[in-house]
Structure formats: C-alpha cells, structure tokens
Design an enzyme around this catalytic site. Structure first.
Site, mmCIF file in Angstrom:
data_model
loop_
_atom_site.group_PDB
_atom_site.id
_atom_site.type_symbol
_atom_site.label_atom_id
_atom_site.label_comp_id
_atom_site.label_asym_id
_atom_site.label_seq_id
_atom_site.Cartn_x
_atom_site.Cartn_y
_atom_site.Cartn_z
ATOM 1 N N LYS A 53 0.844 -1.208 0.000
ATOM 2 C CA LYS A 53 0.000 0.000 0.000
ATOM 3 C C LYS A 53 0.874 1.251 0.000
ATOM 4 C CE LYS A 53 -3.729 -2.471 2.319
ATOM 5 N NZ LYS A 53 -4.521 -2.736 3.518
ATOM 6 N N GLN A 97 -4.930 -1.324 9.722
ATOM 7 C CA GLN A 97 -4.721 -2.649 9.138
ATOM 8 C C GLN A 97 -5.259 -3.729 10.075
ATOM 9 O OE1 GLN A 97 -3.644 -3.153 6.056
ATOM 10 N NE2 GLN A 97 -3.710 -5.362 6.178
ATOM 11 N N ASP A 123 -10.935 2.746 3.775
ATOM 12 C CA ASP A 123 -11.222 1.308 3.740
ATOM 13 C C ASP A 123 -12.719 1.048 3.575
ATOM 14 O OD1 ASP A 123 -9.276 -0.650 3.726
ATOM 15 O OD2 ASP A 123 -8.875 -0.516 5.875
HETATM 16 N N1 GUN Z 1 -6.525 -6.931 6.246
HETATM 17 C C1 GUN Z 1 -6.736 -7.703 5.164
HETATM 18 N N2 GUN Z 1 -7.308 -6.985 4.177
HETATM 19 C C2 GUN Z 1 -7.465 -5.734 4.657
HETATM 20 C C3 GUN Z 1 -7.997 -4.534 4.101
HETATM 21 O O1 GUN Z 1 -8.468 -4.466 2.959
HETATM 22 N N3 GUN Z 1 -7.969 -3.454 4.921
HETATM 23 C C4 GUN Z 1 -7.477 -3.503 6.175
HETATM 24 N N4 GUN Z 1 -7.495 -2.392 6.908
HETATM 25 N N5 GUN Z 1 -6.980 -4.605 6.719
HETATM 26 C C5 GUN Z 1 -6.969 -5.697 5.950
#
Ligand code: GUN
Length: 295
Positions: A53, A97, A123
């Site tokens: 990311k 996350q 998100d």
């Molecule tokens: N953990 C696994 N996929 C994601 C996601 O798309 N966003 C977040 N914040 N955590 C994750």
C-alpha cells in the site's frame, strides 16, 4: 474452452494511470493526497500488505505515513493515534490494518474502526460508509469489492440482468460485494457456510465471487460454462504455495474469464485504495461534489 485470464496487475496499472491525471489536478492546487496506515503488531502478512500500500502511494506521488505500534499496544493508544490522524490536514485517508493484535478484542476493534473520521475512511469499514452503500448514497466503498467490480467490468460482462453468486458474507468483502452487484442490476445470491448444496447455487451463476478463505474450494464442476469467476482468496495450500479459493487451472477450462492468484484481485485492492485516497483529497479540495464513484 479456455478462459480469459483477468490480469489484475495490468488493470491496476491502468487505474493508476487514470489516477495520475487526477493527482496532477490536485497538485496544481497545492494538494498532495495523504494516506496514513495504522499497523499494530507483527503479523507478517499484514506487514507485506502495508508495504504494498505504501509503495503504491509513493509510486503515485502521494504522501504516505505508516504508524507502527507494538503487539502489546493498548486500545487507548491506538485510539489516540487515530484521533491525531483525524485532526491532521496532511492526511486525507486513514486505514487501520486488520487483524489488530490478539489483545484487542472484536468489540474494541469495532470501536477503533468507528473512531476513524468517516470522511477519511478509505477502507470503507465505518458503519456510516457501509450505511451509505446500503442506501445507495455516495461514500467510501471497501477496496476489494470495488476492485472486483472493475475486474468484472474488464471481463466485458455487464452484471445487469445476470445472476451473481457471492460466496462469503464478511463485512469487508461479501456483503459490500453483493450490494455493488445489486447496484449494478445483477440478481444476487449470497452463500455462506450454512448454505445447502453450494455447488448447485454456484452452477446457476453468470458471475461468481469467491471470498471464503479455503484453498481451491471452488471446483470446475460447479461453474456454468462461460461464467466470470473472481477469486478473492489468498491461501496457502498443503505444500505452502499461495493459492486462491478457486481451483483456477481446472476452472479456466470451463469459465469465460477468471482471475489468477496472485496477480488478480490483490493488485486491484491496492488500486481501489489509491482511488479512495484521491477521491478523499478531491472532496476536501472541493473538486468533486460530495459524490462517490460507487463503481
Ligand atoms: N486486512 C486484510 N485486508 C485488509 C484490508 O483491505 N484493509 C485492512 N485495513 N486490513 C486488511
């Protein structure tokens, strides 16, 4: 029949080049979109996802900040970090996350996700944005489902009037996915662990989205010839190899289009996140009205 392989890497590149123009317009106004990621604990998969990311944000010339916290962190400390990011004008998008460390329970996790300013919730996990999706109002849409919608669009199959089957009912993927398909005028069935005769349900689908987390569960014999198959899974098989929820090689003999793992949905999730960060910055800059691209 041999299915078209939907190359998520290449499509994500295309999304990035579309975003570059919008980022240029923001830059002309002196705005650099900023993404902050809160990473607590030492889950190795999370560390890799966050790195991807961060790299994508930097590649696009965005401002990227990762707040790293130890596994023993108190929920109140995470909350204080979120509060600081909510108040920080250089940050347009915040994501926490998941999973949070084991010491932070489901209720506390929920409370922390709800602490993120809904206008920075890139998100799309905040109940305000989930509610907007249900209501058909503009808002942030979770990155994986929006990436899947783009993959379906690239397959050339219009969901309107088609039967879509979503396997999995998570708040992060299954439910928003079903709502996006519904908004695109598909007839949608959501299947889950208590669904009887899952193969029969999937056989009726023109579009299948698999988001269950079970290695190669979806078999070729379940697939209607020509169907579009989107594989959200990211699993390790018994030999430790990365694989999705779909038995891709066999399914590709029957399906019209299928996403690979890796290189399918994964890069599109990141592209969806970048899109959300840019949109957040555009909104704050008054470039776009309070309206979102719900695909
Ligand atoms: N953990 C696994 N996929 C994601 C996601 O798309 N966003 C977040 N914040 N955590 C994750």
């Amino acid at each position: 029949m041999s299915a078209r392989i939907l190359d998520g890497k290449a499509i994500a590149k295309q999304v990035e080049s579309e975003l570059a123009q919008r980022i240029g317009a923001l830059s002309a106004r002196g705005v650099t979109p900023g993404l902050a990621v809160v990473l607590a604990g030492d889950d190795p998969a999370s560390a890799i996802y966050v790195k991807h990311k961060e790299r994508a944000a930097l590649r696009l010339g965005l401002h990227a900040r990762t707040v790293t916290l130890p596994a023993q962190v108190e929920p109140s400390t995470v909350a204080a970090e979120i509060d600081a990011l909510n108040a920080d004008d250089a940050i347009h998008g915040i994501l926490v996350q998941l999973p949070l460390p084991a010491g932070i329970g489901p209720e506390e996790t929920r409370a922390l996700l709800q602490r993120v300013d809904p206008d920075k919730d890139v998100d799309g996990f905040h109940p305000v944005n989930l509610g907007r999706l249900v209501a058909g109002e503009p808002g942030f849409v979770a990155c994986t489902p929006s990436g899947c919608m783009r993959l379906i669009a690239e397959s050339g199959v219009d969901p309107a009037g088609r039967h879509a089957v979503v396997i999995g009912r998570s708040v992060i993927v299954g439910k928003p996915m079903a709502l996006l398909l519904l908004a695109a005028d598909a007839t949608v069935t959501i299947c889950h662990s208590r669904t009887p005769d899952l193969p029969a349900q999937v056989r009726a689908a023109d579009i299948v989205v698999a988001a269950v987390g079970r290695a190669r569960m979806v078999q070729a014999s379940w697939i209607k010839p020509g169907a579009v198959v989107i594989d959200v899974g990211m699993n390790r098989d018994a030999d430790g190899r990365l694989c999705g929820d779909v038995d891709t090689r066999a399914v590709a003999e029957v399906a019209g289009a299928v996403t690979p793992v890796p290189g399918g949905v994964g890069p599109m999730t990141i592209a969806g996140l970048m899109q959300n960060v840019v949109w957040a910055a555009e909104r704050r800059a008054g470039i776009v009205p309070n309206a979102a691209t719900v695909e």
